[in-house]
Design a protein around this motif. Structure first.
Motif, PDB file in Angstrom:
ATOM      1  N   VAL A  44       0.843  -1.209   0.000  1.00  0.00           N
ATOM      2  CA  VAL A  44       0.000   0.000   0.000  1.00  0.00           C
ATOM      3  C   VAL A  44       0.874   1.253   0.000  1.00  0.00           C
ATOM      4  O   VAL A  44       0.706   2.155  -0.831  1.00  0.00           O
ATOM      5  N   ASN A  47       2.886   1.893  -3.152  1.00  0.00           N
ATOM      6  CA  ASN A  47       1.985   2.431  -4.186  1.00  0.00           C
ATOM      7  C   ASN A  47       1.786   3.937  -3.989  1.00  0.00           C
ATOM      8  O   ASN A  47       1.828   4.708  -4.951  1.00  0.00           O
ATOM      9  N   GLU A  48       1.560   4.343  -2.742  1.00  0.00           N
ATOM     10  CA  GLU A  48       1.331   5.767  -2.464  1.00  0.00           C
ATOM     11  C   GLU A  48       2.578   6.592  -2.779  1.00  0.00           C
ATOM     12  O   GLU A  48       2.503   7.638  -3.432  1.00  0.00           O
TER      13      GLU A  48
ATOM     14  N   ASP B  22      -6.241  -0.228  -7.052  1.00  0.00           N
ATOM     15  CA  ASP B  22      -5.077   0.647  -7.121  1.00  0.00           C
ATOM     16  C   ASP B  22      -5.326   1.684  -8.211  1.00  0.00           C
ATOM     17  O   ASP B  22      -6.477   1.875  -8.636  1.00  0.00           O
ATOM     18  N   ALA B  55      -5.777   1.203  -2.391  1.00  0.00           N
ATOM     19  CA  ALA B  55      -4.871   2.346  -2.231  1.00  0.00           C
ATOM     20  C   ALA B  55      -5.710   3.610  -2.097  1.00  0.00           C
ATOM     21  O   ALA B  55      -6.940   3.584  -2.240  1.00  0.00           O
TER      22      ALA B  55
END
Lengths: 139, 113
Positions: A44, A47-48, B22, B55
């Protein structure tokens, strides 16, 4: 503590690369014996962080490289993300205040909030004209 | 990602999401998701059980659509996120805004109350 193996991946500055990154992270974390829960936390937050870099760190369009290095950090994992964009701290923006209601909810700043809360440590440094951002999971 | 909707009794719509939420996955369903939460649908249960990754871009999509439903007096809740997805929702503080249920009957009651 003996240094374990280091895994490395080079990404293009393209959001379409995020899936390849996640697949690499899952495999490498599995091989290093990182728990699935911590591997998911890291997926997570990576990805950010990489989304922020691709979206905001470059002043001009063009092909650039983002280098990821993954190591074991205690019982968890440490991921360093290197890019050659302008000086850019992915945590620089202030975290959003807790929204009191859905109608007031600010849409944005969530990625930073997730990184701050899901990681044991997030560290940024600028060195040699490059950005280095390290995400360290909880044990 | 995949998205579809089914009409339940009492005017409730269940929207089923599946896949990785995502950047890529959310962009795939964004427009359809907004369409399914628009109009006269004021009691919406979003089934998250098929979502295996979430996300912030996915949270934004959930929030935006929940906000739209809420602003016209409707209710939208989330159903059955897996453990990793539930954790992300909680870390983002979104569980306070979009209630999460692990039981369809409880979710149905919440959106029709």
């Amino acid at each position: 503590m003996a240094a374990g193996p280091q895994y490395q991946l080079t990404l293009a500055n393209d959001l379409a690369e995020l899936r390849r990154m996640s697949a690499w992270l899952a495999q490498a974390c599995g091989e290093m014996g990182v728990s699935p829960e911590r591997a998911a936390d890291l997926d997570v937050c990576a990805n950010e962080a990489v989304t922020n870099i691709i979206s905001y760190a470059y002043d001009a369009p063009g092909n650039r490289e983002i280098v990821l290095r993954l190591v074991r950090a205690g019982a968890g994992a440490g991921l360093t993300i290197e890019d050659d964009g302008r000086a850019f701290d992915p945590l620089a923006a202030p975290p959003p205040a807790a929204p009191a209601s859905l109608a007031q909810a600010a849409i944005g700043g969530l990625g930073i909030k997730l990184m701050r809360r899901m990681m044991a440590d997030c560290a940024y440094r600028r060195s040699g004209g490059k950005n280095f951002f390290t995400l360290t999971t909880y044990p | 990602m995949n998205i579809d909707a089914e009409a339940l009794a009492d005017g409730i719509w269940k929207i089923n999401l599946a896949g990785r939420m995502d950047v890529k996955g959310t962009q795939e369903i964004d427009v359809k998701f907004a369409g399914l939460t628009a109009g006269q649908r004021n009691a919406i249960v979003v089934d998250m059980s098929g979502v295996d990754f979430l996300a912030s871009i996915g949270i934004r999509a959930l929030l935006l659509n929940g906000k739209a439903v809420s602003q016209r007096g409707g209710k939208m809740v989330l159903l059955n996120p897996d453990a990793n997805v539930a954790k992300v929702l909680e870390m983002a503080g979104i569980d306070m805004l979009l209630p999460i249920f692990n039981d369809l009957d409880a979710a149905r009651q919440a959106v029709t109350a």
